[in-house]
Scaffold this active site. Structure first.
Site, PDB file in Angstrom:
ATOM      1  N   GLU A 109       0.767  -1.184  -0.025  1.00 44.55           N
ATOM      2  CA  GLU A 109      -0.017  -0.088  -0.013  1.00 44.55           C
ATOM      3  C   GLU A 109       0.763   1.375   0.054  1.00 44.55           C
ATOM      4  OE1 GLU A 109      -3.872  -1.992   2.185  1.00 44.55           O
ATOM      5  OE2 GLU A 109      -2.418  -0.947   3.424  1.00 44.55           O
ATOM      6  N   GLU A 158      -3.092 -10.135   3.690  1.00 42.93           N
ATOM      7  CA  GLU A 158      -3.792 -10.253   4.655  1.00 42.93           C
ATOM      8  C   GLU A 158      -5.065 -11.198   4.719  1.00 42.93           C
ATOM      9  OE1 GLU A 158      -2.436  -5.874   3.895  1.00 42.93           O
ATOM     10  OE2 GLU A 158      -3.192  -7.708   2.600  1.00 42.93           O
TER      11      GLU A 158
END
Length: 255
Positions: A109, A129
């Site tokens: 990110e 994740e």
């Protein structure tokens, strides 16, 4: 000692995530340091471009230190934490990510928050994740799908598996690959090139590129014209025109 380091020279700020023993995993303390550095770069006339990289040879950043996540007493405090990806989005100056190894989770990110992404041939990228029971919360779905397309983004987010630097380059996630020892020097060459341009125009170009993702075509065209007019009124634009007529290099001052 875990830290986020800041070095400024030749109009370029280099921010280094410095926790190589833990693959530069981010702690709340490091997030606070990153926020501080970003705000300092925004306020400094000595900074025109920022390069973000990781210390060591194995990792750019693997996101949040999972062990630290238990420090939040409930989901609401986790939701309202100081977020390192949000910090990068506060940056007004052009941002180059020099991805020198694993860019996983929040590290991916952070990469996506950069305006320009360069990587070593030994780097890799993942949104892992889902393997831990959740999804990313730093804007990964929007940023990744805009970068590499919805189907490729779905592969990464839904499997959590890493892709190689070569695959990332093929998909357009990064602009250029370098041998590991050439990555940071290459990023700094590009940063200094951008830093030699008119700084107000460079910051305005960043605004324009970001806005283009969120506007209709006609609104984007109109917004760009207004930004051009603002830049045209600056001292640097007058200097650029004068330098062109006089056949010399322009000396931009950021005003």
């Amino acid at each position: 000692m875990e830290s986020v380091d800041l070095d400024i020279r030749d109009w370029v700020a280099t921010i280094t995530l410095n926790r190589p023993a833990k693959h530069n995993a981010m702690t709340p303390e490091m997030s606070a340091q990153l926020v501080s550095h970003v705000l300092a770069c925004n306020d400094s006339a000595e900074v025109r471009v920022v390069v973000l990289t990781g210390a060591g040879e194995r990792a750019f950043c693997v996101g949040s230190d999972v062990k630290d996540l238990d420090r939040y007493p409930e989901p609401w405090s986790f939701r309202n934490r100081t977020d390192y990806v949000d910090a990068l989005r506060l940056l007004r100056k052009p941002l180059i990510a020099a991805v020198n190894g694993m860019a996983f989770g929040g590290g991916l990110e952070m990469t996506l928050a950069a305006d320009i992404r360069l990587a070593s041939t030994t780097s890799s990228f993942a949104a892992p994740e889902i393997k831990l029971g959740w999804v990313g919360g730093g804007g990964v779905a929007h940023a990744l799908s805009h970068s590499i397309g919805a189907s490729n983004a779905a592969i990464m987010i839904m499997t959590g598996d890493a892709v190689t630097a070569q695959q990332a380059s093929q998909w357009g996630l990064v602009s250029e690959l370098f041998a590991p020892d050439h990555l940071l020097p290459g990023a700094l060459v590009l940063a200094r090139t951008i830093a030699s341009r008119a700084p107000i125009a460079a910051e305005t170009a960043k605004l324009n590129l970001r806005a283009a993702f969120n506007m209709t075509r006609d609104m984007a065209f109109a917004y760009e014209r207004e930004l051009q007019t603002i830049c045209f009124a600056t001292h640097d634009a007058a200097e650029g025109r004068a330098a062109f007529k006089e056949k010399r290099a322009a000396k931009f001052e950021g005003r």
